[in-house]
Design an enzyme around this catalytic site. Structure first.
Site: not given
Ligand code: NAD
Ligand code: TYD
Length: 341
Positions: A36-37, A62, A103, A129, A152, A207, A274-275
């Site tokens: 992990d980086a 990395d 990454t 996504e 992303y 928000p 909105d995003r």
């Molecule tokens: P996170 O952002 O919480 O953690 C990402 C980790 O990767 C961190 O520890 C960071 O230091 C490390 N990292 C980033 N760039 C790096 C690099 N270049 N080299 C080494 N380490 C690096 O992410 P998460 O939410 O735990 O997601 C993990 C995986 O699951 C991702 O691939 C994401 O696309 C996938 N995923 C996430 C969700 C979600 O809801 N969070 C849902 C479906 C899939």
């Molecule tokens: P997020 O946790 O960023 O996950 P993802 O975009 O990967 O689904 O956001 C979840 C949902 O919540 C998304 O529809 C965006 C919305 N959102 C807000 O409305 N306000 C916020 O401050 C954030 C971070 C997310």
């Protein structure tokens, strides 16, 4: 097949950490390395109190550096890699896609090359996504077209395609998993659930992007981790496996639930701009995965959300430790970009 030496990338982050913990606690013989980086989303605190800690080693590096990956392979000699390291926040990818390219695309190819050279299995962890907005209300199957809506998701789709191409071109033992939104402990508090929990408790504004009627299907990180264990042990090369919670909920409903649990006031809710490109709806069809991997989620959403909110409120030291300068700068830039609704 049980793998004995598993290299987990990204296990200082949220889901990687949940996976690492499940791996160490469910297999008493396994040895694990975290690579992990330690970006803004990677926290050393997450690697404290691991179950089976004596069977785990941490290495900072990395995944987009062939040298770092080669050194990790030489030191640990893994027999499988579960790749979760990624840049993961959609809002950050809109502000600056460059680290996502490095990454999520380049880093994934570096790991694919290393795994192929070593002749070992790689599980690439991906997301719903990649299918983009399911406006027609149908759940995506692995055969649905990839229509990512933001940088992303586009970089995750690129990684998935590189992995599937490596299987087709080289017969590489690689499989891809896609999952819906995850929640649970140790998620960096800039994502919806931990962010809203901490802001609700602090009496700050909450928000909501746009009308807040976008729907997400939430799965607990530990259920996702169990799916990844099943894919690692029983998945077939070249396949895409999907993990879903099975029911979408609007962001507004989630935030209202958090508000009630964390003890805030409804007047804290504030609709902001909105995003850009915001997907309204995500849904995955995971029927084939459930049948083939004998996996199913075990947690009901409401009690799991309550436990998650309680975890953040009970761990202020963790929340303070992970909320560094990078987090504060991003939140300011993000809300400046959102502006009023
Ligand atoms: P996170 O952002 O919480 O953690 C990402 C980790 O990767 C961190 O520890 C960071 O230091 C490390 N990292 C980033 N760039 C790096 C690099 N270049 N080299 C080494 N380490 C690096 O992410 P998460 O939410 O735990 O997601 C993990 C995986 O699951 C991702 O691939 C994401 O696309 C996938 N995923 C996430 C969700 C979600 O809801 N969070 C849902 C479906 C899939
Ligand atoms: P997020 O946790 O960023 O996950 P993802 O975009 O990967 O689904 O956001 C979840 C949902 O919540 C998304 O529809 C965006 C919305 N959102 C807000 O409305 N306000 C916020 O401050 C954030 C971070 C997310």
């Amino acid at each position: 097949m049980a793998h004995q030496r598993v290299l987990v990338t990204g296990a200082a982050g949220f889901i990687g950490n949940a996976f690492l913990r499940r791996l160490l606690e469910t297999d008493a013989d396994v040895q694990a390395m975290t690579l992990d980086a330690l970006t803004y989303a990677g926290h050393r605190e997450n690697l404290e109190d691991l179950p089976g800690a004596a069977r785990h080693v941490f290495r900072q590096g990395d995944v987009a550096s062939a040298e770092d990956v080669a050194a990790a392979f030489a030191a640990f000699q893994p027999d499988a890699v579960v790749h979760l390291a990624a840049e993961t926040h959609v809002d950050r990818s809109i502000l600056d896609p460059a680290p996502f390219m490095r990454t999520n695309v380049h880093g994934t190819q570096v790991l694919l090359d290393a795994c192929r050279a070593a002749g070992i299995r790689m599980v690439l962890v991906s997301t719903d996504e990649v299918y983009g907005d399911r406006e027609d209300g149908t759940a995506a199957t692995p055969d649905s077209p990839l229509r990512p809506s933001n940088p992303y998701a586009a970089t995750k789709a690129a990684g998935d395609l590189l992995a599937l191409a490596a299987h087709r071109t080289h017969g590489q033992d690689v499989l891809v998993t896609r999952c819906t939104n995850n929640f649970g402990p140790r998620q960096t508090p800039e994502k919806l659930i931990p962010l809203m929990t901490l802001r609700a408790q602090a009496g700050k504004r909450l928000p909501i992007y746009g009308d807040g009627l976008q729907r997400r299907d939430w799965l607990h990180g530990d259920d996702h981790a169990d799916g990844l264990l099943a894919a690692l042990a029983r998945g077939a090369p070249g396949r895409v496996y999907q993990f879903a919670g099975g029911r979408g909920r609007t962001n507004l409903a989630i935030v209202q639930a958090i508000l009630a649990l964390a003890g805030g006031a409804p007047t804290q809710i504030e609709h902001v701009g909105d995003r850009p490109g915001h997907d309204r709806y995500y849904a995955l069809d995971d029927a084939a995965t459930r049948a083939e991997l004998a996996w199913a989620p075990t947690r009901d959403f409401e009690p799991a959300l309550e436990a998650t909110v309680a975890w953040y409120l009970a761990n202020p030291a963790w929340c303070r430790a992970v909320a560094g300068e990078g987090l504060r700068t991003f939140l300011e830039a993000n809300y400046e970009a959102r502006g009023p609704a």
